[in-house]
Design a protein around this motif. Structure first.
Motif, short mmCIF file in Angstrom:
data_model
loop_
_atom_site.label_atom_id
_atom_site.label_comp_id
_atom_site.label_asym_id
_atom_site.label_seq_id
_atom_site.Cartn_x
_atom_site.Cartn_y
_atom_site.Cartn_z
N TYR A 167 0.33 14.66 -2.68
CA TYR A 167 -0.41 13.83 -1.92
C TYR A 167 -0.84 12.75 -2.68
N GLU A 168 -1.10 11.19 -1.93
CA GLU A 168 -1.26 10.14 -2.53
C GLU A 168 -2.24 9.29 -1.89
N HIS A 169 -2.94 8.37 -2.55
CA HIS A 169 -3.58 7.35 -1.91
C HIS A 169 -3.60 6.06 -2.77
N GLY B 279 1.74 8.44 -11.25
CA GLY B 279 1.15 7.28 -10.35
C GLY B 279 1.18 6.03 -11.09
N HIS B 280 0.95 4.94 -10.49
CA HIS B 280 0.97 3.72 -10.78
C HIS B 280 0.09 2.57 -10.19
N GLY B 281 0.06 1.45 -10.87
CA GLY B 281 -0.72 0.42 -10.29
C GLY B 281 0.05 -0.12 -9.01
N LEU C 71 5.46 -2.94 -5.97
CA LEU C 71 5.10 -1.67 -5.52
C LEU C 71 4.63 -0.52 -6.70
N HIS C 72 5.27 -0.98 -7.84
CA HIS C 72 4.88 -0.20 -9.04
C HIS C 72 4.68 -1.19 -10.20
N GLU C 73 3.24 -1.23 -10.55
CA GLU C 73 2.70 -1.99 -11.75
C GLU C 73 2.10 -1.16 -12.65
N ILE D 28 -4.72 1.24 -8.19
CA ILE D 28 -3.90 2.24 -8.80
C ILE D 28 -3.59 3.21 -7.46
N ALA D 29 -2.23 3.83 -7.48
CA ALA D 29 -1.93 4.98 -6.66
C ALA D 29 -1.92 6.16 -7.52
N ILE D 30 -2.67 7.14 -6.97
CA ILE D 30 -3.02 8.28 -7.72
C ILE D 30 -2.43 9.33 -6.86
N GLU D 31 -1.24 10.12 -7.32
CA GLU D 31 -0.29 11.02 -6.60
C GLU D 31 0.12 12.16 -7.25
N PRO D 32 -0.89 13.04 -7.48
CA PRO D 32 -0.52 14.55 -7.93
C PRO D 32 0.88 15.14 -7.28
N ALA E 172 0.99 -1.07 -0.07
CA ALA E 172 0.02 0.12 0.01
C ALA E 172 0.91 1.17 0.14
N ASP E 173 0.54 2.33 -0.61
CA ASP E 173 1.23 3.51 -0.87
C ASP E 173 0.50 4.69 -0.72
N SER E 174 1.16 5.72 0.17
CA SER E 174 0.26 6.90 0.28
C SER E 174 1.40 8.09 0.72
MG MG Z 1 3.67 5.93 -5.46
#
Ligand code: MG
Ligand code: MG
Length: 268
Positions: A235-237, A171-173, A178-180, A202-206, A108-110
Motif C-alpha cells: 500500500y502506498e500514499h 519509498g522515496h521523495g 517520480l523518485h527523489e 515522500i511516498a511511503i510504501e510498505p 503523485a504515486d499510490s
Molecule cells: Mg512509489
C-alpha cells in the motif's frame, strides 16, 4: 538533494492525487475473476489521459529499459513491478495495483492491494497489517522526526504480527521526478537517517511478505517475486511532512467507495 515544496506545489500534487485516486477506482470497478491485467491497465491509461495527465510509470526508464504500461500489477507472490498481460485474475487472489500521475510538472504515486473473493484468512491479515502499517508510518511523517522513525513504525508493527519486510525496495521523495531523495525504507531504527522537514514530499510504501523476506527479480527485468512464493502486500500514499500531522496528498476515498459497491473485492 532533498527538495522542499511550496504550498502551490503541494496543491498541484494533491490535485494529481485526486486524479490518481479516481484512476485507481476506475480500475477497482472492473476487478473481477476473468478480467485481464491488460484490461485494467487500459482503463487507468485512458482515465489519466482523459484528465490531462500522463501515467508516471509508462516508459519509466531504468538503465535503458522502459516500463511498458501505466500500472504495475502484482499478483499473489509478486511483490511489485508486475507487467500487465493477458493473465486473467482469479477468485482467491490478491492483486496490488501501483500507479502514478504526472501533470503540471509534478508526480503523485499510490498503491493499493485488493483481495478478490475467497482469500485465505492469513493473507487477509497480511493485507490489514500492511495497510495499518502505512498509517502508523504516516503518523511519523512529521517535522522533528527522522526517516528511520517511519521505517521503524512499519517494521515493528508488521514483524510483531509475524510478517517480514522487503529490504531491497523502498519509498522515496516525490516531486518533479517520480523518485527523489530521500529513500524511505520500510525498516529502520528510531532517530536514524535524514531529518524530516516541513514540506518534504515522500511516498511511503510498505511492501510486506507473509513468508520470508527474500525476493528475486524475474527474467523480464521488472517483476519482483518472493523467493518462497508466499503472498506479498503493498500500500502506498504520497504525503507532505508537516508540523504535528502529515498531510496525505493521495487518496483511497474513491477506491474504498468502489470496493464497497464491488461484488468481487473483499472489504478487508
Ligand atoms: Mg512509489
Ligand atoms: Mg507507487
Amino acid at each position: 538533494m532533498i527538495f522542499l515544496k511550496t504550498s502551490a506545489e503541494l496543491e498541484v500534487i494533491r490535485a494529481n492525487g485526486v486524479i490518481l485516486g479516481q484512476a485507481h477506482a476506475e480500475v477497482a470497478k472492473i476487478i473481477k475473476p476473468g478480467v485481464t491485467t491488460k484490461e485494467l491497465d487500459k482503463v487507468a491509461f485512458e482515465f489519466i489521459k482523459d484528465n490531462g495527465g500522463h501515467p508516471s510509470f509508462l516508459n519509466y526508464n531504468v538503465s535503458g529499459k522502459k516500463f511498458p504500461a501505466s500500472l504495475c500489477i502484482s499478483i499473489n507472490d509478486v511483490v511489485v513491478h508486475g507487467i500487465p498481460s493477458h493473465y486473467q485474475l482469479k477468485d482467491g487472489e490478491i492483486v496490488s495495483i501501483d500507479c502514478g500521475v504526472f501533470k503540471n510538472g509534478f508526480h503523485a504515486d499510490s498503491a493499493y492491494t485488493y483481495a478478490i473473493g475467497d482469500v485465505k484468512e492469513d493473507t487477509l491479515k497480511l493485507l490489514r497489517a500492511t495497510k495499518n502499517s502505512l498509517y502508523l508510518a504516516i503518523e511519523q511523517a512529521v517535522f522533528g522526526k527522522r526517516v528511520g522513525d517511519i521505517g521503524f513504525a512499519i517494521q515493528n508493527y508488521c514483524e510483531d504480527l509475524g510478517f517480514t519486510i522487503v529490504r531491497e525496495l523502498v519509498g522515496h521523495g516525490v516531486g518533479k521526478s517520480l523518485h527523489e531523495k530521500p529513500e524511505v525504507a520500510n525498516y529502520g531504527k528510531r532517530g536514524d537517517g535524514p531529518k524530516l522537514k516541513e514540506n518534504m514530499v515522500i511516498a511511503i510504501e510498505p511492501m510486506v511478505n507473509e513468508g520470508k523476506k527474500a525476493i528475486h527479480q524475474e527474467n523480464d527485468g521488472w517483476t519482483i517475486r518472493t523467493q518462497d512464493r508466499k503472498p506479498s502486500a503493498h500500500y502506498e500514499h504520497t504525503v507532505a511532512v508537516k508540523k504535528g500531522k502529515a498531510d496525505i496528498l493521495t487518496t483511497f476515498k474513491f477506491i474504498e467507495e468502489a470496493i464497497s459497491k464491488s461484488e468481487y473485492i473483499v472489504n478487508i
